[in-house]
Design an enzyme around this catalytic site. Structure first.
Site, PDB file in Angstrom:
ATOM      1  N   LYS A  11      -5.975  -2.827  -7.515  1.00 50.92           N
ATOM      2  CA  LYS A  11      -4.691  -3.488  -7.281  1.00 50.92           C
ATOM      3  C   LYS A  11      -4.737  -4.421  -6.071  1.00 50.92           C
ATOM      4  CE  LYS A  11      -2.044   0.174  -9.589  1.00 50.92           C
ATOM      5  NZ  LYS A  11      -0.784   0.966  -9.608  1.00 50.92           N
ATOM      6  N   LYS A  68       2.977  -2.353   1.344  1.00 45.01           N
ATOM      7  CA  LYS A  68       2.282  -1.355   0.529  1.00 45.01           C
ATOM      8  C   LYS A  68       0.822  -1.766   0.411  1.00 45.01           C
ATOM      9  CE  LYS A  68       2.102   0.780  -3.994  1.00 45.01           C
ATOM     10  NZ  LYS A  68       2.813   1.027  -5.245  1.00 45.01           N
ATOM     11  N   ARG A  79      -1.619   8.838  -9.414  1.00 42.45           N
ATOM     12  CA  ARG A  79      -1.959   8.178 -10.680  1.00 42.45           C
ATOM     13  C   ARG A  79      -2.245   9.213 -11.756  1.00 42.45           C
ATOM     14  NH1 ARG A  79      -5.400   3.141  -8.065  1.00 42.45           N
ATOM     15  NH2 ARG A  79      -3.622   2.264  -6.924  1.00 42.45           N
ATOM     16  N   LYS A 110       3.661   2.091   3.365  1.00 42.16           N
ATOM     17  CA  LYS A 110       2.975   3.053   2.501  1.00 42.16           C
ATOM     18  C   LYS A 110       1.497   2.713   2.410  1.00 42.16           C
ATOM     19  CE  LYS A 110       2.887   4.274  -2.324  1.00 42.16           C
ATOM     20  NZ  LYS A 110       3.331   3.914  -3.631  1.00 42.16           N
ATOM     21  N   TYR A 116       5.995  14.887  -0.591  1.00 51.56           N
ATOM     22  CA  TYR A 116       5.935  15.979  -1.568  1.00 51.56           C
ATOM     23  C   TYR A 116       6.151  17.322  -0.881  1.00 51.56           C
ATOM     24  CZ  TYR A 116       4.048  12.128  -4.234  1.00 51.56           C
ATOM     25  OH  TYR A 116       3.898  10.904  -4.833  1.00 51.56           O
ATOM     26  N   GLU A 159       5.465  -9.639   5.395  1.00 53.95           N
ATOM     27  CA  GLU A 159       5.996  -9.051   4.156  1.00 53.95           C
ATOM     28  C   GLU A 159       7.399  -8.467   4.386  1.00 53.95           C
ATOM     29  OE1 GLU A 159       5.309  -8.898   1.108  1.00 53.95           O
ATOM     30  OE2 GLU A 159       3.175  -9.201   0.777  1.00 53.95           O
TER      31      GLU A 159
HETATM   32  C1  PBG Z   1       3.133   2.561  -8.341  1.00 53.79           C
HETATM   33  C2  PBG Z   1       3.258   3.545  -7.259  1.00 53.79           C
HETATM   34  C3  PBG Z   1       2.169   4.201  -6.692  1.00 53.79           C
HETATM   35  C4  PBG Z   1       2.690   5.114  -5.791  1.00 53.79           C
HETATM   36  C5  PBG Z   1       4.094   4.996  -5.801  1.00 53.79           C
HETATM   37  N1  PBG Z   1       4.425   3.997  -6.715  1.00 53.79           N
HETATM   38  C6  PBG Z   1       0.716   4.121  -6.985  1.00 53.79           C
HETATM   39  C7  PBG Z   1       0.037   2.851  -7.006  1.00 53.79           C
HETATM   40  O1  PBG Z   1       0.481   1.856  -6.437  1.00 53.79           O
HETATM   41  O2  PBG Z   1      -1.010   2.817  -7.636  1.00 53.79           O
HETATM   42  C8  PBG Z   1       1.844   6.056  -4.996  1.00 53.79           C
HETATM   43  C9  PBG Z   1       2.486   7.260  -4.474  1.00 53.79           C
HETATM   44  C10 PBG Z   1       1.563   8.339  -4.089  1.00 53.79           C
HETATM   45  O3  PBG Z   1       0.333   8.204  -4.077  1.00 53.79           O
HETATM   46  O4  PBG Z   1       2.093   9.406  -3.780  1.00 53.79           O
HETATM   47  N2  PBG Z   1       3.923   1.504  -8.429  1.00 53.79           N
END
Ligand code: PBG
Length: 331
Positions: free
Chosen positions: A224, A201, A211, A255, A320, A240
């Site tokens: 982050k 990720k 968010r 992701k 989505y 990972e």
């Molecule tokens: C948070 C999380 C995020 C997403 C899924 N779980 C956002 C982030 O890491 O800030 C993002 C999903 C998206 O943008 O559709 N744990």
């Protein structure tokens, strides 16, 4: 190995008619390729459109059964749930994540009661519950602390499993959380609860609309990058994934999606395990904005990007656009 060359070989013969193209297609989309992320809000009979995600809403618990039925009827196998925790319940210690009656637990039960045939995946991370918007706990300097965060993430995963989640998906990127969660699930009798690890990720600029949807946008202090991966790295993604598999992940995820297709392909080739990809909120928004601006045909953009994930080797896609895509494929 192909030996013939032009003119005895004409590649266009294979593209000459629709039936021919269909017969030769190497990859196909099917509704069972999709996992549909759904946002949950407090209240009753409530739909709150998410501003940055045209066509996506948060739904109150009582409306989720209907949404799940819609998805199941289209052949979508699984729903991913994300809560918009009420403001006053967000704290530095994220204790609402462990409340057995929180939005997520109630959502899982509502969906399982209404539509037992659909799978439910839940996100293991603290960002919808922390006052500071980070996925873990922070120390007095604002640093996200690993091992203490893992302890609460383990508890969160157990609470979700007890409420009926079929798959828990740690998206927090703490070190060692997959092994700790697996051990706790085994110990507590949740042998059949699977782990889909957000293994690779990235610290991405494509998460903004999400968010907003979970209400962590304005509150996030800093970024982050101390736990999510550097977009510069691909070798590190393989490490990972290897680690998460060694710790007991059943499935892995990459992701975001489209900007990281190289990573999807390499993970699938290197490990041959079920490899999912998350077409994230910013990717969805990009397609919607492009279509709205007349830069491309919406349906075609949706299907082409989803097919690209399959071509790269993805087992399935969190998107989505799941319902739209399932309808397009069916119709
Ligand atoms: C948070 C999380 C995020 C997403 C899924 N779980 C956002 C982030 O890491 O800030 C993002 C999903 C998206 O943008 O559709 N744990």
């Amino acid at each position: 190995m192909t030996t013939a060359s032009f003119p005895s070989l004409r590649m266009r013969r294979g593209r000459s008619a629709k039936w021919m193209r269909s017969m030769l297609a190497e990859n196909r989309l099917h509704p069972s390729d999709f996992i549909w992320p759904l946002f949950v809000c407090d209240g009753r009979d409530c739909e709150q459109p998410v501003g940055a995600l045209a066509g996506v809403s948060r739904w109150s618990i009582d409306r989720l059964g209907g949404k799940a039925r819609e998805a199941a009827d289209l052949g979508i196998p699984c729903i991913a749930l994300f809560p918009n925790t009420p403001e006053q319940l967000r704290t530095d210690d994220a204790r609402e994540a462990l409340n057995r009656e929180n939005l997520i637990c109630s959502a899982i039960k509502a969906i399982k009661d209404a539509v037992p045939r659909i799978g439910v995946l839940t996100d293991v991370a603290l960002d919808p519950y922390t006052a500071h918007g980070h996925d873990g706990l922070i120390d007095s300097h604002g640093n996200v602390i690993n091992d203490e965060s893992v302890e609460i993430l383990v508890q969160q995963a157990l609470v979700q499993a007890e409420a009926g989640a079929d798959i828990v998906a740690p998206s927090d990127m703490m070190d060692g959380r997959v092994g700790a969660i697996r051990a706790a699930l085994e110990r507590e009798g949740h042998q059949n609860v699977a782990i889909m690890a957000y293994a690779a990720k990235y610290a991405s600029a494509f998460y903004g609309p999400f968010r907003e949807a979970v209400g962590s946008l304005g509150r996030l202090k800093g970024d982050k990058r101390s736990y999510q991966m550097d977009p510069a790295n691909a070798e590190e993604a393989l490490r990972e994934v290897e680690l998460d598999l060694a710790e007991g992940a059943d499935f892995v995820m990459v992701k975001p999606g489209l900007p990281y297709l190289d990573v999807v392909a390499r993970v699938r080739q290197a490990f041959g395990v079920p490899t999912f990809v998350y077409q994230v909120s910013g990717e969805y928004a990009m397609i919607e904005h492009a279509a709205a601006a007349g830069a491309g045909d919406r349906d075609a953009l949706i299907l082409e990007t989803l097919l690209a994930f399959k071509r790269a080797g993805a087992t399935g896609v969190l998107t989505y656009h799941a319902l739209d895509a399932a309808r397009l494929i069916g119709g």
